[in-house]
Structures are given as C-alpha cells and as structure tokens.
Design a protein around this motif. Structure first.
Motif, mmCIF file in Angstrom:
data_model
loop_
_atom_site.group_PDB
_atom_site.id
_atom_site.type_symbol
_atom_site.label_atom_id
_atom_site.label_comp_id
_atom_site.label_asym_id
_atom_site.label_seq_id
_atom_site.Cartn_x
_atom_site.Cartn_y
_atom_site.Cartn_z
ATOM 1 N N ARG A 94 12.218 -4.637 -12.832
ATOM 2 C CA ARG A 94 12.736 -5.654 -12.179
ATOM 3 C C ARG A 94 12.522 -6.997 -12.675
ATOM 4 N N HIS A 95 11.052 -7.309 -12.983
ATOM 5 C CA HIS A 95 10.769 -8.574 -13.013
ATOM 6 C C HIS A 95 10.142 -8.919 -14.338
ATOM 7 N N ALA A 96 9.843 -7.865 -15.069
ATOM 8 C CA ALA A 96 9.040 -8.181 -16.404
ATOM 9 C C ALA A 96 9.975 -8.704 -17.536
ATOM 10 N N THR A 97 9.565 -9.822 -18.232
ATOM 11 C CA THR A 97 10.332 -10.361 -19.186
ATOM 12 C C THR A 97 9.591 -10.037 -20.581
ATOM 13 N N HIS A 98 10.284 -10.494 -21.806
ATOM 14 C CA HIS A 98 9.965 -10.119 -22.881
ATOM 15 C C HIS A 98 8.525 -10.477 -23.248
ATOM 16 N N PRO A 151 1.867 -5.898 -20.507
ATOM 17 C CA PRO A 151 2.300 -4.478 -20.155
ATOM 18 C C PRO A 151 1.859 -3.925 -18.653
ATOM 19 N N MET A 152 2.504 -3.080 -18.126
ATOM 20 C CA MET A 152 2.178 -2.584 -16.970
ATOM 21 C C MET A 152 0.775 -2.149 -16.827
ATOM 22 N N ARG A 153 -0.198 -2.644 -15.991
ATOM 23 C CA ARG A 153 -1.581 -2.250 -15.828
ATOM 24 C C ARG A 153 -1.698 -0.830 -15.201
ATOM 25 N N GLY A 154 -0.667 -0.117 -14.564
ATOM 26 C CA GLY A 154 -0.931 0.992 -14.002
ATOM 27 C C GLY A 154 -0.057 1.017 -12.565
ATOM 28 N N ALA A 155 0.185 2.293 -12.217
ATOM 29 C CA ALA A 155 1.321 2.237 -11.070
ATOM 30 C C ALA A 155 0.844 3.061 -9.977
ATOM 31 N N ASP A 156 -0.666 3.263 -10.089
ATOM 32 C CA ASP A 156 -1.184 3.991 -8.851
ATOM 33 C C ASP A 156 -1.592 2.824 -7.683
ATOM 34 N N PRO A 157 -1.585 3.327 -6.627
ATOM 35 C CA PRO A 157 -1.965 2.247 -5.128
ATOM 36 C C PRO A 157 -3.348 1.916 -5.263
ATOM 37 N N ALA A 158 -3.734 0.765 -4.919
ATOM 38 C CA ALA A 158 -5.132 0.446 -4.727
ATOM 39 C C ALA A 158 -5.520 0.421 -3.175
ATOM 40 N N ILE A 159 -4.443 0.431 -2.414
ATOM 41 C CA ILE A 159 -4.811 0.801 -0.921
ATOM 42 C C ILE A 159 -3.888 1.985 -0.356
ATOM 43 N N VAL A 160 -4.518 2.733 0.357
ATOM 44 C CA VAL A 160 -3.889 4.172 0.918
ATOM 45 C C VAL A 160 -4.403 4.343 2.363
ATOM 46 N N PRO A 186 0.784 -1.310 0.025
ATOM 47 C CA PRO A 186 -0.026 0.036 0.029
ATOM 48 C C PRO A 186 0.881 1.284 0.041
ATOM 49 N N LEU A 187 0.168 2.377 -0.237
ATOM 50 C CA LEU A 187 0.951 3.618 0.148
ATOM 51 C C LEU A 187 0.402 4.086 1.512
ATOM 52 N N VAL A 188 1.650 4.557 2.297
ATOM 53 C CA VAL A 188 1.073 4.668 3.643
ATOM 54 C C VAL A 188 1.696 6.356 3.783
ATOM 55 N N LEU A 189 0.793 7.026 4.468
ATOM 56 C CA LEU A 189 1.009 8.471 4.807
ATOM 57 C C LEU A 189 1.815 8.451 6.044
ATOM 58 N N ASP A 190 2.973 9.273 6.092
ATOM 59 C CA ASP A 190 3.847 9.235 7.478
ATOM 60 C C ASP A 190 3.752 10.359 8.039
ATOM 61 N N LEU A 191 2.709 10.974 8.261
ATOM 62 C CA LEU A 191 2.547 12.355 9.054
ATOM 63 C C LEU A 191 1.469 11.990 9.931
ATOM 64 N N PRO A 192 1.390 12.684 10.871
ATOM 65 C CA PRO A 192 0.343 12.578 12.096
ATOM 66 C C PRO A 192 -1.310 13.454 11.143
ATOM 67 N N GLU A 238 6.373 9.079 -5.653
ATOM 68 C CA GLU A 238 7.490 8.153 -5.154
ATOM 69 C C GLU A 238 6.838 6.641 -5.510
ATOM 70 N N TYR A 239 5.632 6.365 -5.062
ATOM 71 C CA TYR A 239 5.041 5.323 -5.288
ATOM 72 C C TYR A 239 4.973 4.783 -6.667
ATOM 73 N N ARG A 240 4.575 5.770 -7.594
ATOM 74 C CA ARG A 240 4.461 5.484 -9.017
ATOM 75 C C ARG A 240 5.944 4.948 -9.723
ATOM 76 N N THR A 241 7.051 5.731 -9.189
ATOM 77 C CA THR A 241 8.333 5.468 -9.577
ATOM 78 C C THR A 241 8.775 4.158 -9.104
ATOM 79 N N ALA A 242 8.324 3.814 -7.616
ATOM 80 C CA ALA A 242 8.933 2.414 -7.393
ATOM 81 C C ALA A 242 7.942 1.165 -7.740
ATOM 82 N N TYR A 243 6.668 1.507 -8.177
ATOM 83 C CA TYR A 243 5.916 0.466 -8.698
ATOM 84 C C TYR A 243 6.459 0.038 -10.131
ATOM 85 N N ALA A 244 6.667 1.289 -10.819
ATOM 86 C CA ALA A 244 7.389 1.237 -12.160
ATOM 87 C C ALA A 244 8.691 0.348 -12.272
ATOM 88 N N GLU A 245 9.534 0.649 -11.235
ATOM 89 C CA GLU A 245 10.993 -0.133 -10.941
ATOM 90 C C GLU A 245 10.807 -1.478 -10.655
#
Length: 678
Positions: free
Chosen positions: A330-334, A338-347, A295-301, A319-326
């Motif tokens: 890292r794992h995709a093969t030929h 295709p990547m289905r989307g880089a947005d979080p499903a859980i916040v 998930p994406l986790v907010l780190d502020l009170p 940052e989440y979108r960048t990390a998801y694309a990475e």
C-alpha cells in the motif's frame, strides 16, 4: 580534561535514562551548548554536544556524543532545500563536526542545535506520549500545562521538526518545553539543572494529570475467558508455546525470543478493549521500529487444548504475513527499501503473556519492553481521551525510511552462531564450560545446565549477562528435571537450536570391583541422560521447525578397549551409537547429530579433578600431575588435549561450515591409532 559542560550533560543524561518513566531504552537524546578553544585558530569556538545515533541515555559516556560546530550547523538553515528533501540534511551534519566529531549525529540533531537554549532534552516518557497520542491531545496539553508547555503537531523527526520547535520556543518565551504529537516531549533550559528540572516537571505533571483526570478502567471490562492462568500453569503453557511461536516468527529469518508475563501485560490482555487497541498499533517511532506497527494477538482462551492453540496461531500467523505484505504494498514507492520480513515481532497470548522477538536476546527483550511502554501509553490516552496513533502511512515512512535502512546497513555482520540458542549439560566446569564460553563468544545464547544450580549460575554470570547466558539446574538422569531445564531455556530465549550432551562422570575399576551401583550411575548419567536430553531437544526443535544440532561428547573409549574401564567405556559406546541412530531418525527434520571423541583431557577437566585422574594415573603407574603429558606422549601428535580443543570441535560442527554433515564422530585426541574410526 573533560569540559564541565560535557560532564554535566553526561550526568544529566544518565539520571534521566536510569528511570524508565522518563524514556525507553536507547530512546531520546540530550544536548548541551558551550565553547572550547579551537586547536587550529586558538580562538573560542561554540559547540553542540548531543547524544549520537543509537546510544542509550542511561549508559551514555563521552564517546557516545556527537560534537558539532554551532555556527556551521545553524548555517544549514540557509541551504535547507525543504521538507521533501530534508533527508539530505543528515549527510550535511558531517560537515559540521568538530575535530573527529565523536559519535554519528542522529536525525534529532537539528532539534538540539536550532533551539536557542543552552540545554535541550528530547525524551519518550509514557505519560507524555499518552497525551501526544490522544485524539484531542492539543486541548489536553493546554488543560494539563496551560501555556507552560506547547503543542507541536506530528511531524516526522528531521530538520523541519527542528525548525518547527525552534520557532515555537522563540514565540513562546514562557514555555519550558513542548509535547510532540504522536511522538514524545522536548524540554529546554539555560542550565543543565534547569533543563533537567523542566523535563521532570513535564513528565511528572503529565503523570498526575492522567491519574487524577483519567477514568478507572480505560481498557474496558475484564473478560473471564482471558483472565491470567495461575502462575505455574501459565509458565508451563508459555514454555510449550514458545518454540512454536518462535518458529513462526522466524519464517523469514531466525529470531531469538523473550517472554513477559508482567501484570501490565496480563491486565491489558484480560481487558475487553485489547483487540481494538492492539490493532491500532504503536505510535512513537522508537516503539514501532522495534515492535512493528502491530502485534499478532491470539484470539482463543488459554484454557483451550494446546493443539488448538497451536493450530490457531498458525492460521493467524499466515493472515498476519498476508496483511503485512499488503501494508508494504500500500505504501511502498519505487525507492523504498525491500520488505524486511513479514513476521510479527510481538505475539500476545491472553491469559499467558507476551512473546517478543529480535536478532538477539537484548533486541527481543527491548522489543517487549517497548510494547509495555505502548500499553502504558494506550492506558493513559484511553483514560482521558481516545488513543489515536499516527497514520499508518506515516509509520511506513519511518519503518522504511532510507535513513533507517542506512543505519541497519551499518550494523556489523552477525557472528556465526547469532540467533542460535545452545544448551550445554555439565557446563559449570571443565569441557562443558569451555564449550559454553566458546559458543557464547561466537554469538549464541547459552543455557548452562549443571547438577549444581549455584555453579551453573556462577558460570553463566562469568560468560555474560542474562541476555547472553543463564544457569539452570539439570539432573540429566531425571526426565522431569531435564524437561524443566528446557522449559527454562524456552522462557529465556524462545527455544533451543543446539544441544551438547556433555554431562558425565567416570569410575575406573576392573570388572570384579565394579558394582551394580557403579554401572547404573554411569549409565544413568551418560547413556540415559543423553537419551533424555536428546529426546527433549528433539521435541522442541521439531516444534520450532528450524532444524538444529545435537552434539555428543563421547570418548575415545567408545572405540578403544582400555584397562579397568568397563562401565565408562560401555556407556560411551552407548552414546556413540545414539549419535548414529538419532542422525538417521532426525535427519528429515533437518536436525544434525554428531559426536566428538576426546581423550586425555586432564587439565581443566571436571572428571579428572573429581578422582578419575588419580585412578587412571594409578592404572598407568604415573604421577597424577604428569597424566596429561603421559597421555600426550602416547599420541601421534605428542600434544596435550585441553577443554578448549573440544570446544573448537563443537564450533566446527555447528558454526555453519559443515551444514551437510551428520552422523559423524570427530576425534579430538591428538591421534590415537587404536581409536581410529576405520
């Protein structure tokens, strides 16, 4: 007549699926083996009935079962090409179907067919997955069950897993089932009753083991800054954050939202270990297919100012979108989809709760439920060991599995208003209700707003479940009441995309008989009310950044000077000009504002039923029951206008074919020349 084996299987499945302690929604599968007469040969044939792909045990019916010939299914062992090509075996299941075959066989079909016992249950209980995801799960399984339940190391679901379980069951005749590493549990029995008893024994024994053996605070000490806000304050902040978060989660494609502030979620987020555990992600394939790997986790009170929370969420989302694309790279093969989307499903927002997202409300809600399952799993694993989900590479193999992609491709095309959230005022009856019904039928989630809460709730229930429609109270002349209605929409669906200003009333009197109260009432409800509703809608739509539609149900009387109609006609003219003004102002935000000018909507109209019909009939000297036909005969088309015709116009403006249209007034009056716009 239904085979008794099938009847027992359905009953067992429904009982197991009705209790969330046993399995998650649409998770797991059950099966039974038996025989029927082959209609071709007239001889008995051994069959396997197994829950098909995509079904839910709690609501399973006979049509949701796949039916296969056991001899042919087991013969696949002889042609199995090995684990590197095991995906090919799913297509081979189609050649094992009996008759029409029923539902599509799932990936777990081999597990059920290759195990020799007559009845098999594969389930995803939180307690079982807690053991399955513990760092020392194999030893804990032995400690918990002795040799009555055996450990099966993680293996991706498929034909090889079926072979593994069948072999273990054969070598361990004393065993009633197994714990599948990183995944769930499987139980078997000679009768349906015995199989169900074995499933429940495994689940309840694991529950007791975790409770008795586990440490009291598995998530660590609580953090004061992340303690839950008081309920009212928490809900108010959640409603303010929901459109912002929904907009972020819809960067790649529009999503519907769901909000949860259950004790399970709030307690997890108040604990010091929640950042570490959330980063590890979920484990059970059913979980992370719905929730993404983490998930994406907010780190502020949550006590920080709203604008600071929003700014931080935007940074974390990038940052989440960048990390998801990475992660994908890292794992995709030929041959990976295709990547289905880089947005979080859980916040996750500590002190507030959890926002979950999906292409419809049910999917968004279920994603949240699955993350609650994941929290329970983490709690159990941390109580007796250390939470150790399957490797990231394995998660990717399942998330971007060709078979999963094929399942997604088989899904029907979404309806025109899918992912859109509509709020309709005055929607408990008449034109408003017809609009709400039509928008829901076209795929929208609908908020039925009305002065009478009970009527609004009843109308929403007639439209569908709370995943489709909810009822809210809304006195549109009261700014706080309007804001409260939109807050309810935000909490229910994540925000609002489509608003229909329909609430209205009318008093037909000549000038000298029109009182100040008459004038004020009509302007408060329609002119002021439309302003208040549109203002709140615009705030939310701008926060979402997803554009939107605002539609005014004005009237032919905004243009036509009818007799004894000053207050009503004047306020309708006010609404009509609001359309033009707001279209100009909100266009840069991709918010389109249009109007509809009905006339003569007598049958089914709340206004006409409330006395307006009798008043207008008296003005025109006709019987009230003949008023609709009277109006029709003075039109160019000579056809009566009904609430459904107005609803048709709302859909025409918002359904996707008029994406470049704003500031328009559409007449729905069968042709009244005096009300032509030009």
């Amino acid at each position: 007549m239904t085979n008794p084996v099938v009847s027992d299987l359905i009953a067992r499945s429904n009982r197991l699926g009705a209790d969330p302690r046993n399995t998650n929604y649409a998770g797991g599968n059950t099966s039974a083996k038996g025989s029927e007469t082959d209609p071709v040969t007239g001889q008995p044939v051994d069959l396997l009935w197994v829950k098909g792909s995509g079904g839910d045990l709690g609501t399973l019916q006979e049509g949701g079962l796949a039916v296969l010939r056991l001899d042919r299914l087991r013969s696949l062992v002889d042609v199995y090409p090995g684990v590197e090509r095991e995906d090919e075996m799913v297509a081979a299941f189609d050649f094992c179907l009996h008759g029409k075959g029923g539902a599509a066989p799932s990936i777990d079909t081999a597990m059920h067919g290759l195990v020799r016992s007559a009845h098999v249950d594969h389930l995803h209980p939180d307690s079982g997955i807690a053991l399955a995801t513990s760092a020392d799960g194999e030893a804990l399984t032995r400690e918990c069950f002795g040799d009555r339940v055996v450990w099966v190391p993680w293996r991706r679901p498929g034909f090889q897993l079926g072979l593994d379980i069948a072999e273990i069951a054969e070598k361990n005749p004393q065993a009633i089932g197994c714990i599948l590493g990183g995944h769930g549990v499987t139980a078997w029995g000679d009768t349906s009753e015995q199989c169900e008893a074995h499933s429940l024994e495994i689940i309840r024994t694991a529950e007791r083991f975790l409770a008795e053996r586990g440490r009291p605070e598995p998530f660590g000490a609580r953090i004061d800054a992340f303690e839950p806000l008081p309920t009212a304050e928490r809900r108010h902040l959640a409603a303010a954050l929901a459109p912002v978060i929904r907009g972020l989660a819809s960067t790649d494609k529009p999503q519907v939202g769901h909000f949860t502030d259950s004790d399970v979620v709030l307690d997890f987020l108040a604990a010091g270990e929640h950042p570490r555990l959330a980063e590890l992600g979920t484990s059970c394939p059913d979980h992370f297919l719905r929730t993404k790997v983490r998930p994406l986790v907010l780190d502020l009170p949550a006590t920080q100012p709203l604008d600071e929370l929003v700014d931080r969420l935007q940074v974390l989302h990038a940052e989440y979108r960048t990390a998801y694309a990475e992660y994908y790279d890292r794992h995709a093969t030929h041959d990976s989809p295709p990547m289905r989307g880089a947005d979080p499903a859980i916040v996750l927002v500590p002190g507030v709760g959890m926002f979950s997202f999906g292409p419809n409300k049910q999917t968004a809600r279920v994603a949240g439920e699955f993350y609650v399952n994941a929290i329970n799993v983490m709690r159990g694993a941390e109580a007796v060991s250390t939470y150790a989900p399957i490797d990231e590479s394995e998660k990717f193999r399942i998330e971007y599995w060709a078979l999963e992609e094929a399942k997604l491709q088989r899904m029907p095309e979404p309806k025109p208003l899918a992912t859109r959230v509509a709020l309709v005022t005055g929607a408990a009856s008449g034109i408003g209700k017809a609009i709400a019904v039509r928008l829901a039928a076209e795929g929208a989630c609908v908020v039925v707003a009305d002065l009478d809460l009970q009527k609004a709730t009843d109308a929403a229930a007639q439209i569908g479940s709370s995943d489709v429609a909810i009822g809210v109270a809304a006195d549109v002349s009261d700014g706080e009441a309007v804001a409260a209605a939109f807050r309810a929409a935000n909490l229910a669906f994540g925000g609002v995309d489509l608003v229909v200003n329909n609430a209205g009333l009318s008093i037909s009197r000549p000038l000298l008989e029109t009182t100040e109260q008459d004038w004020d009432l009509q302007h408060d409800v329609m002119a002021k009310g439309s302003f208040l509703v549109s203002r709140e809608a615009a705030r939310i739509m701008i926060a979402q950044g997803m554009g939107g539609d605002i539609v005014y149900i004005s009237s032919k009387n905004s243009l036509f000077a009818g007799p004894n109609n000053l207050a009503y006609g004047a306020t309708k003219a006010d609404q009509a000009h609001q359309v033009r003004l707001l279209a100009a102002e909100l266009g840069p935000h991709q918010i389109r504002v249009n109007g509809i000018n009905p006339d003569g909507v007598v049958r089914g109209s709340g206004i006409f039923a409330g006395g307006w019909g009798a008043q207008r009939a008296a003005v025109y000297g006709v019987k009230e029951e003949e008023l609709g036909e009277f109006y029709a005969q003075r039109t160019l088309l000579k056809r009566e206008v009904l609430p459904d015709h107005v609803a048709d116009a709302v859909f025409a403006l918002t359904g996707g074919d008029l994406t470049r249209t704003t500031g328009l007034h559409v007449p729905v009056d069968s042709g009244v020349a005096a009300a032509f716009l030009r």
